[in-house]
Write a protein that holds these residues in place. Structure first.
Motif, mmCIF file in Angstrom:
data_model
loop_
_atom_site.group_PDB
_atom_site.id
_atom_site.type_symbol
_atom_site.label_atom_id
_atom_site.label_comp_id
_atom_site.label_asym_id
_atom_site.label_seq_id
_atom_site.Cartn_x
_atom_site.Cartn_y
_atom_site.Cartn_z
ATOM 1 N N THR A 141 4.881 3.140 -37.554
ATOM 2 C CA THR A 141 5.304 1.767 -37.868
ATOM 3 C C THR A 141 5.283 0.756 -37.027
ATOM 4 O O THR A 141 4.967 -0.343 -37.323
ATOM 5 C CB THR A 141 6.838 1.992 -39.086
ATOM 6 N N GLU A 142 6.043 0.970 -35.911
ATOM 7 C CA GLU A 142 6.166 -0.110 -34.988
ATOM 8 C C GLU A 142 4.770 -0.429 -34.239
ATOM 9 O O GLU A 142 4.603 -1.490 -33.834
ATOM 10 C CB GLU A 142 7.219 0.500 -33.714
ATOM 11 N N LYS A 143 4.049 0.575 -33.998
ATOM 12 C CA LYS A 143 2.572 0.301 -33.621
ATOM 13 C C LYS A 143 1.975 -0.478 -34.471
ATOM 14 O O LYS A 143 1.097 -1.568 -34.155
ATOM 15 C CB LYS A 143 1.946 1.588 -33.510
ATOM 16 N N ARG A 144 1.766 -0.134 -35.746
ATOM 17 C CA ARG A 144 1.227 -1.007 -36.619
ATOM 18 C C ARG A 144 1.701 -2.527 -36.930
ATOM 19 O O ARG A 144 1.220 -3.396 -36.706
ATOM 20 C CB ARG A 144 1.377 -0.380 -38.178
ATOM 21 N N GLN A 145 3.191 -2.815 -36.767
ATOM 22 C CA GLN A 145 3.849 -3.990 -36.688
ATOM 23 C C GLN A 145 3.209 -4.883 -35.673
ATOM 24 O O GLN A 145 3.054 -6.030 -35.594
ATOM 25 C CB GLN A 145 5.402 -4.124 -36.568
ATOM 26 N N ARG A 146 3.151 -4.226 -34.339
ATOM 27 C CA ARG A 146 2.657 -5.069 -33.254
ATOM 28 C C ARG A 146 1.024 -5.269 -33.305
ATOM 29 O O ARG A 146 0.745 -6.452 -32.836
ATOM 30 C CB ARG A 146 2.721 -4.023 -31.843
ATOM 31 N N GLU A 147 0.090 -4.521 -33.862
ATOM 32 C CA GLU A 147 -1.137 -4.763 -34.179
ATOM 33 C C GLU A 147 -0.994 -6.135 -35.127
ATOM 34 O O GLU A 147 -1.876 -7.010 -34.941
ATOM 35 C CB GLU A 147 -1.622 -3.762 -34.608
ATOM 36 N N LEU A 148 -0.209 -6.294 -36.106
ATOM 37 C CA LEU A 148 -0.251 -7.025 -37.242
ATOM 38 C C LEU A 148 0.202 -8.387 -36.468
ATOM 39 O O LEU A 148 -0.347 -9.368 -36.918
ATOM 40 C CB LEU A 148 0.503 -6.758 -38.248
ATOM 41 N N ASN A 149 1.128 -8.310 -35.517
ATOM 42 C CA ASN A 149 1.755 -9.553 -35.023
ATOM 43 C C ASN A 149 0.610 -9.898 -33.846
ATOM 44 O O ASN A 149 0.587 -11.243 -33.855
ATOM 45 C CB ASN A 149 2.896 -9.293 -34.072
ATOM 46 N N LYS A 150 -0.153 -9.410 -33.313
ATOM 47 C CA LYS A 150 -1.366 -9.972 -32.115
ATOM 48 C C LYS A 150 -2.445 -10.607 -33.141
ATOM 49 O O LYS A 150 -2.810 -11.164 -32.480
ATOM 50 C CB LYS A 150 -2.024 -8.772 -31.575
ATOM 51 N N GLN A 151 -2.564 -9.943 -34.424
ATOM 52 C CA GLN A 151 -3.557 -10.713 -35.186
ATOM 53 C C GLN A 151 -3.225 -12.253 -35.524
ATOM 54 O O GLN A 151 -4.066 -12.877 -35.738
ATOM 55 C CB GLN A 151 -3.917 -10.020 -36.458
ATOM 56 N N LYS A 152 -1.974 -12.607 -35.752
ATOM 57 C CA LYS A 152 -1.653 -13.871 -36.058
ATOM 58 C C LYS A 152 -1.789 -15.008 -34.885
ATOM 59 O O LYS A 152 -1.906 -14.729 -33.904
ATOM 60 C CB LYS A 152 -0.219 -13.846 -36.382
#
Length: 66
Positions: A55-66
């Motif tokens: 979940t943390e890995k996915r959150q970081r991926e989503l934050n990088k896309q913004k």
């Protein structure tokens, strides 16, 4: 592993930890199939730890896309 501890990990450490925890979970499941563990709840805890890490890995991926 608590959520606060997961957030402190770097990206590289996070990926390494995911691999290690998945291997640990697989080993635990295999050992439990052969001879029951003293605490079967360890499997549940390990599964939740893997989920927290992913979940943390996915959150970081989503934050990088913004």
């Amino acid at each position: 592993m608590k959520k606060a501890e997961v957030k402190e990990l770097s990206d590289k450490e996070l990926v390494e930890r995911i691999v290690a925890e998945k291997a640990n979970l697989s080993k635990m499941k295999l050992n439990h199939a052969i001879s029951p563990l003293d605490k079967p709840s360890q499997i549940t805890d390990a599964r939740k730890t893997v989920a927290r890490l992913l979940t943390e890995k996915r959150q970081r991926e989503l934050n990088k896309q913004k």
